[in-house]
Design a protein around this motif. Structure first.
Motif, PDB file in Angstrom:
ATOM      1  N   LEU A  46       0.837  -1.199   0.000  1.00 26.86           N
ATOM      2  CA  LEU A  46       0.000   0.000   0.000  1.00 26.86           C
ATOM      3  C   LEU A  46       0.875   1.253   0.000  1.00 26.86           C
ATOM      4  CD1 LEU A  46      -2.618  -1.184   2.620  1.00 26.86           C
ATOM      5  CD2 LEU A  46      -2.890  -1.076   0.144  1.00 26.86           C
ATOM      6  N   PHE A  57      -6.091   5.512   5.325  1.00 29.45           N
ATOM      7  CA  PHE A  57      -6.250   4.063   5.287  1.00 29.45           C
ATOM      8  C   PHE A  57      -5.762   3.441   6.596  1.00 29.45           C
ATOM      9  CE2 PHE A  57      -5.569  -0.151   3.204  1.00 29.45           C
ATOM     10  CZ  PHE A  57      -6.815  -0.267   2.610  1.00 29.45           C
ATOM     11  N   GLN A  73      -6.470   7.286  -7.534  1.00 31.12           N
ATOM     12  CA  GLN A  73      -6.065   6.054  -6.860  1.00 31.12           C
ATOM     13  C   GLN A  73      -7.149   5.678  -5.863  1.00 31.12           C
ATOM     14  OE1 GLN A  73      -2.922   6.169  -3.806  1.00 31.12           O
ATOM     15  NE2 GLN A  73      -1.911   4.566  -5.026  1.00 31.12           N
ATOM     16  N   LEU A  75      -8.267   2.983  -2.895  1.00 27.81           N
ATOM     17  CA  LEU A  75      -7.832   1.962  -1.944  1.00 27.81           C
ATOM     18  C   LEU A  75      -9.066   1.426  -1.236  1.00 27.81           C
ATOM     19  CD1 LEU A  75      -4.816   3.804  -0.255  1.00 27.81           C
ATOM     20  CD2 LEU A  75      -4.734   2.089  -2.075  1.00 27.81           C
TER      21      LEU A  75
END
Length: 169
Positions: A46, A57, A73, A75
């Protein structure tokens, strides 16, 4: 949208072939999406916790999306189903979806073989269109040498030009 799985065991040349065929698609002006199965058993690397998205995150965000400068992007803190992943990667209706792995999912497949042992297992897959490797198969087209770029590209262009419904790409 044409969809093709590139399957085989680790170090069989899947990523190299995908890179090659992405170039073929780009040269033809076609939009391409790629979905890759991370089959290495560990977690995906990550972004650093030094980045904002990494910090979000790390603090427990279930989903983080960062966009800017012409890129985005996404996640996710879970692994969606294959169908959901396909929907995500094809949100913008690409001309072609190339899938690395997901060999047990339905779809047309190119199978890369490193040895006869690989073929013993992989020949049971559904949807095989091409086999790349040193095997003898009367059932499927075979390109024995994976370094035969012109032959690989010719097969791929022929596959691209096969009719999908009533359209060709």
């Amino acid at each position: 949208m044409k969809t093709l799985h590139i399957v085989g065991y680790k170090n069989s040349g899947k990523t190299t072939l995908l890179e090659r065929w992405i170039g073929v698609l780009n040269a033809r002006g076609l939009a391409v999406a790629v979905l890759k199965h991370h089959g290495h058993r560990g977690r995906i690397e990550l972004p650093s916790v030094e980045t904002d998205s990494g910090r979000f995150f790390e603090k427990g965000a279930d989903v983080t999306l960062v966009a800017g400068g012409g890129n985005a992007q996404l996640l996710l803190n879970n692994e969606p189903s294959f169908g959901a992943l396909k929907a995500l990667v094809t949100y913008d209706s690409p001309d072609v979806l190339l899938i690395e792995g997901y060999k047990d999912e339905r779809g047309e497949k190119v199978v890369l073989i490193r040895s006869g042992e690989d073929w013993d297992t992989l020949q049971e897959l559904e949807g095989i269109q091409l086999v790349i490797g040193e095997i003898d198969s009367g059932e499927y087209p075979v390109i024995k040498d994976r370094s035969e770029g012109a032959q690989l590209d010719s097969w791929f262009i022929d596959w691209l030009n096969k009719e999908v419904g009533h359209e060709t790409i």
